[in-house]
Design a protein around this motif. Structure first.
Motif, PDB file in Angstrom:
ATOM      1  N   MET A 261     -10.696  -0.864  -3.444  1.00  0.00           N
ATOM      2  CA  MET A 261     -11.292  -1.173  -1.479  1.00  0.00           C
ATOM      3  C   MET A 261     -12.142   0.170  -1.332  1.00  0.00           C
ATOM      4  O   MET A 261     -12.636   0.124  -0.474  1.00  0.00           O
ATOM      5  CB  MET A 261      -9.864   0.071  -1.202  1.00  0.00           C
TER       6      MET A 261
ATOM      7  N   SER B 190      -9.760  -8.044   3.748  1.00  0.00           N
ATOM      8  CA  SER B 190     -10.178  -6.781   3.589  1.00  0.00           C
ATOM      9  C   SER B 190      -9.411  -6.631   2.383  1.00  0.00           C
ATOM     10  O   SER B 190      -9.650  -5.657   0.943  1.00  0.00           O
ATOM     11  CB  SER B 190     -11.067  -6.056   4.149  1.00  0.00           C
ATOM     12  N   ARG B 191      -7.686  -6.510   1.909  1.00  0.00           N
ATOM     13  CA  ARG B 191      -6.945  -5.650   1.956  1.00  0.00           C
ATOM     14  C   ARG B 191      -6.417  -6.686   0.890  1.00  0.00           C
ATOM     15  O   ARG B 191      -6.530  -5.997  -0.477  1.00  0.00           O
ATOM     16  CB  ARG B 191      -5.773  -5.479   3.380  1.00  0.00           C
TER      17      ARG B 191
ATOM     18  N   TYR C 173      -7.021   2.442   5.044  1.00  0.00           N
ATOM     19  CA  TYR C 173      -8.011   1.510   4.294  1.00  0.00           C
ATOM     20  C   TYR C 173      -7.684  -0.535   4.941  1.00  0.00           C
ATOM     21  O   TYR C 173      -7.587  -0.871   4.652  1.00  0.00           O
ATOM     22  CB  TYR C 173      -7.840   1.175   3.339  1.00  0.00           C
ATOM     23  N   ASP C 174      -8.365  -0.831   5.922  1.00  0.00           N
ATOM     24  CA  ASP C 174      -8.258  -1.694   7.015  1.00  0.00           C
ATOM     25  C   ASP C 174      -9.568  -2.576   7.112  1.00  0.00           C
ATOM     26  O   ASP C 174      -9.349  -3.709   8.028  1.00  0.00           O
ATOM     27  CB  ASP C 174      -7.994  -1.823   8.206  1.00  0.00           C
TER      28      ASP C 174
ATOM     29  N   LYS D  33       0.521  -3.558  -3.756  1.00  0.00           N
ATOM     30  CA  LYS D  33       0.862  -4.835  -2.890  1.00  0.00           C
ATOM     31  C   LYS D  33       2.120  -4.586  -3.107  1.00  0.00           C
ATOM     32  O   LYS D  33       2.667  -4.567  -1.538  1.00  0.00           O
ATOM     33  CB  LYS D  33       0.581  -6.140  -2.942  1.00  0.00           C
TER      34      LYS D  33
ATOM     35  N   PHE E 157      -7.023  -4.211  -2.815  1.00  0.00           N
ATOM     36  CA  PHE E 157      -5.538  -4.149  -3.159  1.00  0.00           C
ATOM     37  C   PHE E 157      -4.732  -5.007  -5.115  1.00  0.00           C
ATOM     38  O   PHE E 157      -4.653  -6.141  -5.123  1.00  0.00           O
ATOM     39  CB  PHE E 157      -5.085  -3.575  -2.757  1.00  0.00           C
TER      40      PHE E 157
ATOM     41  N   SER F 293      -2.262   2.421   4.642  1.00  0.00           N
ATOM     42  CA  SER F 293      -2.607   1.831   6.248  1.00  0.00           C
ATOM     43  C   SER F 293      -4.037   1.981   6.277  1.00  0.00           C
ATOM     44  O   SER F 293      -4.676   1.019   7.232  1.00  0.00           O
ATOM     45  CB  SER F 293      -1.701   1.733   6.716  1.00  0.00           C
TER      46      SER F 293
ATOM     47  N   TYR G 278      -8.594  -7.566   8.103  1.00  0.00           N
ATOM     48  CA  TYR G 278      -7.838  -6.640   7.673  1.00  0.00           C
ATOM     49  C   TYR G 278      -6.428  -7.098   6.426  1.00  0.00           C
ATOM     50  O   TYR G 278      -6.978  -7.368   5.232  1.00  0.00           O
ATOM     51  CB  TYR G 278      -6.239  -6.843   8.873  1.00  0.00           C
TER      52      TYR G 278
END
Lengths: 371, 478
Positions: free
Chosen positions: A35, A259-260, A237-238, A269, A264, A235, A256
């Motif tokens: 990320m 990307s996550r 890191y969106d 997670k 991750f 959160s 959102y």
């Protein structure tokens, strides 16, 4: 990447390394996460600023993603392979303490509030502590002396005179060994603990055995509190402002989610899911709020114990052959009591020595004698 | 069957601080997009919040103006949700121990007087703004407003008509502006209101299904929205036109209708928890008393005092207390000159004109009240003519503080030397026999023409009464 060398040492100053959780302007800080690949901070962490006055900062050692992993082995490797005095990094989930115990390094996790958290990639703010790993207690103490101190940019930072007092030497005469925590260890770990006890005795320390009481609840309580805080901290890191953004998204939700999801790892997670779960309206009272109560009980347990002893011995983990794939949660049984209370810990002679608040200097002086 | 509407309001007011709630960025309205931002209010990792004490000052002030209990130990909490205008994906607010609880606001409507209970007031940070560019099919984010401090004032469901809601909001606005807590500008979004509304059988003690309309920003729209929603609820109950559900609705003022946004089931869970980075704020007696002592008189107390003690009429007193800035200037000017009626006139007419001309509102009057008082005294003592005094006022409006100095420099000081006036009068009368003849022939206007010529010649620096007498005398002689 286990270790990035920014520059060759010039040997005009002693060299040290930071870990990849401490933000600096001059090089990327990624928290070991896809990320944040290539993310460079606009400002320096207070600890980085302070360290650069006295030391040459050679670079950053790699961390497991958001330091949630079992070990901080890159730091130990860096100490062995490079001409550096110490590695300064975030003790979020006990990885440094386990690693120091297994590799024979010294690690000091100072009293919460004595070292600024400004510029640290946050994991679990109520427990995040910048610590120092070194080959010996002297080096650890020297570097801690540089980074400790009040910081106006951290609202939980203790006053300067209090931070300074934490470095004062003191004596450790009476030590408690917590029974519930020395049972069920591997044979090698049992031998490590026994050897540490013998070393302490050889220094004239009196050892008493005590019951763990509420201490065994610290593991679950800290998992609840730290996951909740972690979930909140990551959160941001969106994919909207910086860091990774998934390609070809058609809506904000898609930015959102993709990307996550695409960056991750599974430990991150899981922590996000668990953290959201414990904070949900249905679970807040029975999980999060209860964990806050347990934290108070664990603090009270130590307050009471420290009226009788100067230090508490806890193993750092259950066995000596830990692997990165094993369950960190189970091993956090040993590290959570200090994480949840913010008490100072020095890992030396392969075990954790916990002290009362601001006993950092006393623990370091004591651990020097054990070497 | 008779029905009644039950309304509770959540009012957001941006606080009148210079900087944001947790960082040193400017909190001022109207800058270029993303001019007032830093790593902290952009939600970058590693920054930690430091509470702006001024925010707590104003939070306490708001509570005291609304008769609240002040929590001496107040804490901040995090509220989690994803939205691009919220850079850290959480808002720092107060859930567990808000700064103020249990207050009261007294209102008056055509139905009489009523007390509206305040449940709580909490401090929190505002979110940023999304700017949509339909032409380029883009949405951009402006973080200037991010972390601008707010208070949210939560009422109990004590309101039962649009008229009461308007009275309550106007009262709130007046009190908060008076205490300089917020400028409360609906049009700039520094005052916004969420309306919670339900309908029940008259006399029942059970509340009906509640709907919420968020971010209302004008009294007219709020009135229309309440009337529409009330009718919709009653229609649903009586005629079974639809099943009411607890939901958030968007009011479209142009269409005059409300639309469902999200129901309770689909609403996100905010996952509140105490912010570990902000230590509890403890308000000691010294702090508490400093704020208590700084509270202004309530507007109606001021008004009564202006009328009873200073002899102002109802209209002047009412007009002055509409603006705290007017009151401050008025009181300073009165203290200097001792002439209440004159001071009120200068402010409500002349200062108001200058404000208008500069497209400023009453709250923006920031002149030196003592300088105005000195000017009023100069006029009253007949040392400066009224026309010249207006010129000096413009200078004071621009920041000048010493009217006498300006008067001397500009040659505005009225001459007591009647020989100079006599000389001018003699010259003018001699030069204009026609006007003299007209006046003698019964034309009053002709006198004013001569009077005006003399005044101009004297550059306004004479006592009008003296001029008048000398001029009449000279005309008689002619």
């Amino acid at each position: 990447m286990t270790y990035t060398t920014k520059k060759e040492p010039t040997f005009t100053k002693d060299a040290i390394a930071l870990d990849d959780m401490i933000l600096t302007k001059d090089s990327p800080t990624t928290a070991g996460s896809k990320m944040l690949e290539g993310y460079t901070s606009l400002f320096d962490a207070t600890v980085a600023e302070k360290l650069s006055e006295d030391y040459e900062i050679l670079g950053k050692v790699a961390v497991s993603e958001f330091a949630l992993g079992m070990l901080a082995d890159s730091a130990a490797t860096a100490l062995d392979e490079k001409e550096i005095k110490a590695v300064v990094g975030l003790d979020a989930n006990g990885a440094y303490r386990r690693t120091a115990a297994l590799t024979g390094k010294v690690f000091v996790k100072p009293t919460y509030g004595t070292v600024s958290r400004f510029g640290l990639i946050p994991v679990a703010c109520s427990g995040d502590t910048v610590g120092v790993m070194a080959d010996g207690a002297d080096e650890a103490k020297e570097v801690l002396g540089v980074i400790a101190g009040h910081d106006d940019k951290d609202g939980t930072s203790l006053p300067q005179e209090v931070c300074a007092a934490a470095l004062d030497a003191g004596t450790i005469k009476k030590i408690a060994v917590v029974k519930d925590f020395t049972a069920n260890l591997s044979a090698e770990m049992t031998a490590k603990v026994d050897a540490a006890i013998e070393k302490a005795k050889a220094q004239g320390a009196e050892i008493i055995e005590v019951d763990g009481g509420v201490l065994s609840q610290a593991k679950l309580a800290w998992a609840i509190l730290s996951s909740a805080e972690f979930c909140n901290n990551v959160s941001r890191y969106d994919g909207v402002k910086y860091g990774y953004r998934a390609k070809g998204c058609h809506s904000i939700e898609e930015i959102y989610v993709r990307s996550r999801s695409e960056t991750f790892g599974s430990a991150v997670k899981s922590a996000i899911l668990y953290g959201s779960h414990v904070l949900s309206t249905d679970n807040y009272d029975k999980m999060y709020d209860k964990a806050l109560r347990v934290r108070r009980l664990v603090k009270a347990y130590f307050d009471e114990l420290f009226t009788k002893v100067d230090a508490v011995l806890l193993p750092a983990c259950s066995k000596t052959d830990l692997s990165a794939t094993e369950c960190v949660y189970e091993e956090s049984k040993y590290t959570a009591p200090a994480s949840i209370t913010g008490l100072p810990v020095v890992v030396a002679a392969g075990v954790q020595w916990l002290g009362k608040p601001l006993a950092d200097g006393a623990l370091l002086a004591f651990s020097k004698q054990l070497a | 069957m008779e029905y009644e509407v039950v309304i509770g309001l959540e009012v957001h007011c941006e606080l009148a601080t210079n900087s944001k709630i947790f960082c040193a960025c400017s909190a001022k309205y109207g800058a270029e997009a993303n001019e007032h931002v830093c790593p902290a209010c952009c939600g970058m990792p590693g920054m930690l919040p430091i509470v702006n004490k001024r925010v707590v000052d104003l939070g306490m002030t708001a509570g005291m103006m609304l008769n609240c209990h002040i929590n001496r130990k107040t804490t901040f909490d995090k509220k989690n949700y994803y939205y691009p205008d919220l850079p850290a994906a959480y808002q720092t607010t107060q859930l567990f121990a808000p700064i103020c609880v249990n207050g009261r606001v007294d209102i008056e409507t055509s139905k009489g007087k009523k007390s509206v209970r305040i449940k709580q007031i909490h401090m929190e940070e505002d979110a940023g703004k999304l700017v949509h560019d339909d032409w380029r099919d883009l949405t951009m984010v402006d973080y200037n407003r991010t972390s601008v401090p707010l208070v949210e004032i939560v009422s109990q469901p004590d309101l039962s008509s649009a008229e009461e809601v308007v009275a309550y909001l106007e009262r709130l606005r007046s009190l908060l502006r008076f205490a300089k807590v917020s400028d409360c500008r609906w049009e700039q979004g520094s005052m916004r209101c969420d309306v919670n509304l339900s309908v029940r059988e008259k006399g029942s003690d059970k509340l009906g299904v509640r709907t919420e309309m968020k971010n209302m920003n004008s009294l007219a729209a709020i009135t229309r929205a309440i009337e529409y929603e009330t009718a919709r609820h009653i229609d649903a109950i009586v005629n079974k036109t639809e099943e009411l559900v607890q939901e958030t609705r968007r009011w479209d003022d142009e269409k005059g209708k409300s639309f469902a946004m999200r129901t309770k089931e689909t609403a996100g869970d905010y996952r509140y928890f105490p912010d570990p980075n902000v230590m509890p704020v403890v308000i000691d007696d010294t702090w508490y008393n400093r704020i208590k002592d700084s509270l202004p008189e309530f507007p109606e107390v001021k008004k009564a005092r202006y009328m009873d003690e200073l002899g102002l009429g109802d209209f002047d007193a009412t007009s002055l207390v509409e603006s705290r800035a007017f009151c401050d200037v008025f009181e300073a000017a009165y203290a200097e000159c001792g002439l209440a009626k004159d001071a009120a006139n200068w402010i409500l007419k002349d200062c108001a004109n200058l404000l208008n001309r500069n497209q400023m509102t009453a709250d923006m009057l920031s002149i030196d009240g003592r300088a105005l008082g000195k000017l009023i005294r100069l006029v009253a003592d007949e040392k400066v003519g009224r026309a010249n005094a207006k010129f000096i006022l413009a200078e004071i409006f621009a920041g000048a503080t010493d009217p006498e100095k300006i008067a001397v420099e500009k040659g505005f000081i009225v001459s007591n030397d009647t020989s100079l006036i006599e000389k001018v009068v003699v010259d003018i009368v001699a030069a204009d026999p026609k006007s003299v003849a007209d006046y003698k022939g019964g034309k009053e206007k002709a006198f004013m023409a001569l009077f005006g010529k003399c005044m101009r010649e004297l550059k306004g620096n004479c006592n009008p009464q003296v001029l008048r007498e000398l001029l009449l005398k000279e005309i008689d002689k002619a």
